[in-house]
Design a protein around this motif. Structure first.
Motif, PDB file in Angstrom:
ATOM      1  N   TYR A  35       0.776  -1.512  -0.023  1.00 38.50           N
ATOM      2  CA  TYR A  35       0.054   0.044  -0.047  1.00 38.50           C
ATOM      3  C   TYR A  35       0.944   1.153   0.040  1.00 38.50           C
ATOM      4  CZ  TYR A  35       1.123   0.323   4.851  1.00 38.50           C
ATOM      5  OH  TYR A  35       1.822   0.511   6.208  1.00 38.50           O
ATOM      6  N   LYS A  73      -5.919   1.491   2.223  1.00 37.81           N
ATOM      7  CA  LYS A  73      -5.075   1.734   3.163  1.00 37.81           C
ATOM      8  C   LYS A  73      -4.189   3.107   2.870  1.00 37.81           C
ATOM      9  CE  LYS A  73      -4.197  -2.885   5.094  1.00 37.81           C
ATOM     10  NZ  LYS A  73      -3.535  -3.963   4.817  1.00 37.81           N
ATOM     11  N   ARG A  75      -5.148   5.302   1.035  1.00 41.36           N
ATOM     12  CA  ARG A  75      -5.886   6.629   1.180  1.00 41.36           C
ATOM     13  C   ARG A  75      -6.030   7.015   2.611  1.00 41.36           C
ATOM     14  NH1 ARG A  75     -11.202   4.863  -2.505  1.00 41.36           N
ATOM     15  NH2 ARG A  75     -10.415   5.742  -4.407  1.00 41.36           N
ATOM     16  N   GLN A  76      -6.255   6.002   3.515  1.00 40.49           N
ATOM     17  CA  GLN A  76      -6.099   6.312   4.943  1.00 40.49           C
ATOM     18  C   GLN A  76      -4.976   7.012   5.185  1.00 40.49           C
ATOM     19  OE1 GLN A  76      -8.136   5.798   7.331  1.00 40.49           O
ATOM     20  NE2 GLN A  76      -7.043   5.854   9.249  1.00 40.49           N
ATOM     21  N   MET A  77      -4.114   6.469   4.812  1.00 40.35           N
ATOM     22  CA  MET A  77      -2.553   7.334   5.167  1.00 40.35           C
ATOM     23  C   MET A  77      -2.222   8.260   4.392  1.00 40.35           C
ATOM     24  SD  MET A  77      -1.790   5.516   7.985  1.00 40.35           S
ATOM     25  CE  MET A  77      -0.382   6.053   8.456  1.00 40.35           C
TER      26      MET A  77
ATOM     27  N   MET B  13       2.945   2.244  10.511  1.00 42.73           N
ATOM     28  CA  MET B  13       3.239   3.421   9.752  1.00 42.73           C
ATOM     29  C   MET B  13       2.572   4.659  10.609  1.00 42.73           C
ATOM     30  SD  MET B  13       2.041   4.796   6.080  1.00 42.73           S
ATOM     31  CE  MET B  13       3.377   4.822   4.976  1.00 42.73           C
ATOM     32  N   ILE B  15       2.276   9.134  11.248  1.00 43.44           N
ATOM     33  CA  ILE B  15       2.699  10.153  10.582  1.00 43.44           C
ATOM     34  C   ILE B  15       2.584  11.224  11.675  1.00 43.44           C
ATOM     35  CG2 ILE B  15       1.764  12.058   8.842  1.00 43.44           C
ATOM     36  CD1 ILE B  15      -0.002  10.044   7.640  1.00 43.44           C
ATOM     37  N   ALA B  55      -1.671  13.780   0.613  1.00 48.35           N
ATOM     38  CA  ALA B  55      -2.386  13.912  -0.371  1.00 48.35           C
ATOM     39  C   ALA B  55      -3.664  14.555  -0.165  1.00 48.35           C
ATOM     40  CB  ALA B  55      -3.169  12.655  -0.791  1.00 48.35           C
ATOM     41  N   TYR B  56      -4.029  14.876   1.068  1.00 46.23           N
ATOM     42  CA  TYR B  56      -5.036  15.660   1.728  1.00 46.23           C
ATOM     43  C   TYR B  56      -4.907  16.276   3.118  1.00 46.23           C
ATOM     44  CZ  TYR B  56      -6.344  11.449   3.635  1.00 46.23           C
ATOM     45  OH  TYR B  56      -6.484  10.300   4.389  1.00 46.23           O
ATOM     46  N   ILE B  58      -4.602  16.831   6.877  1.00 53.21           N
ATOM     47  CA  ILE B  58      -5.091  16.226   8.131  1.00 53.21           C
ATOM     48  C   ILE B  58      -4.896  17.301   9.003  1.00 53.21           C
ATOM     49  CG2 ILE B  58      -4.952  14.461   9.604  1.00 53.21           C
ATOM     50  CD1 ILE B  58      -3.371  12.651   7.388  1.00 53.21           C
ATOM     51  N   TYR B  66       6.691  11.103   7.883  1.00 54.15           N
ATOM     52  CA  TYR B  66       6.196   9.590   7.693  1.00 54.15           C
ATOM     53  C   TYR B  66       7.338   8.915   8.397  1.00 54.15           C
ATOM     54  CZ  TYR B  66       2.360  10.169   4.465  1.00 54.15           C
ATOM     55  OH  TYR B  66       1.206  10.539   4.036  1.00 54.15           O
ATOM     56  N   ARG B  93      -1.600  10.739  12.757  1.00 56.30           N
ATOM     57  CA  ARG B  93      -2.461   9.418  12.020  1.00 56.30           C
ATOM     58  C   ARG B  93      -1.311   7.995  11.979  1.00 56.30           C
ATOM     59  NH1 ARG B  93      -6.308  10.157   7.265  1.00 56.30           N
ATOM     60  NH2 ARG B  93      -7.288  11.478   8.816  1.00 56.30           N
ATOM     61  N   MET B  95      -1.184   3.541  11.711  1.00 54.01           N
ATOM     62  CA  MET B  95      -1.875   2.110  10.939  1.00 54.01           C
ATOM     63  C   MET B  95      -0.761   1.264  11.292  1.00 54.01           C
ATOM     64  SD  MET B  95      -2.642   1.350   7.075  1.00 54.01           S
ATOM     65  CE  MET B  95      -3.942   2.160   6.881  1.00 54.01           C
ATOM     66  N   THR B  97      -0.402  -2.799  10.126  1.00 50.94           N
ATOM     67  CA  THR B  97      -0.917  -3.775   9.354  1.00 50.94           C
ATOM     68  C   THR B  97      -0.208  -5.229   9.589  1.00 50.94           C
ATOM     69  OG1 THR B  97       0.558  -2.743   7.849  1.00 50.94           O
ATOM     70  CG2 THR B  97      -1.886  -2.360   7.257  1.00 50.94           C
TER      71      THR B  97
END
Lengths: 88, 121
Positions: A35, A73, A75-77, B13, B15, B55-56, B58, B66, B93, B95, B97
């Motif tokens: 991802y 995933k 997009r979420q990050m 991961m 941010i 990308a957008y 936050i 990162y 943020r 995540m 996995t």
């Protein structure tokens, strides 16, 4: 009015046969879709950043699910945008 | 369950807020890798991407620091990790996995490819 089957064309009408679509993952033996790899995932998105359907991307069901999971995933990050214009 | 519970491959991961200074960024990384180590996990690989544009936006921020951390850990470590990350306000943020065997092989191959290109170039 000439009937449909009586119309003769000069050249025979050849409907070009488009090449058979294949699943790139099966062919190249890719097992895991990362991802974090935005460039690769962008191939499965259209200009607005939406996912391409299977009939266009030609993926098999198993790998289309993996691609969609990876895209969600990403997009979420914030690696890929949810919606954009002129993504490419 | 096996006496020594099986270690699962995970990838974390994070941010961080872009306002973080360099050494804050460093010891934030250290904080999490140490947290995993003393809770019975092992760090396989860590990779700091540094400042990257998002990308957008936050939380009204358009860039973020990162940080990717690949580790092996028992399965109940993630809950503790989650609490830590939610409490830490420098993280905007996060995540975690789970990595299956293909993912672990992929990361290994990617790292060995990077190493070969590095010492090749």
């Amino acid at each position: 009015m000439a009937k449909q089957n009586e119309i003769k064309f000069l050249t025979t009408q050849r409907i070009e046969k488009r090449p058979k679509k294949f699943c790139r993952f099966k062919k190249m033996g890719i097992r895991y879709i990362d991802y974090k790899d935005a460039e690769f995932l962008k191939r499965f998105l259209n200009e607005q950043g939406k996912m391409l359907p299977r009939r266009i991307s030609g993926n098999s069901l198993k790998y289309q699910r993996k691609v969609s999971q990876a895209i969600k995933k990403a997009r979420q990050m914030a690696i890929l945008p949810y919606v954009t214009d002129l993504l490419k | 369950m096996a006496t020594e519970n099986s270690l699962q491959g995970y990838e974390l991961m994070l941010i961080f807020t872009p306002v973080l200074s360099e050494e804050d960024y460093k010891n934030a990384q250290k904080k999490y890798s140490d947290f995993i180590k003393d809770n019975g996990g092992q760090i396989v690989h860590q990779d700091a991407w540094g400042l990257r544009s998002l990308a957008y936006p936050i939380q009204k921020k358009t860039t973020g620091m990162y940080y990717v951390l690949e580790f092996q850990a028992p399965s109940e470590l993630n809950a503790k990790l989650e609490i830590q990350m939610n409490r830490d306000e420098t993280i905007i943020r996060h995540m975690v996995t789970r990595l299956d065997k293909y993912a672990v092989a992929y990361n290994l191959r990617k790292r060995s490819k990077n190493l070969s290109t590095e010492n090749a170039s």
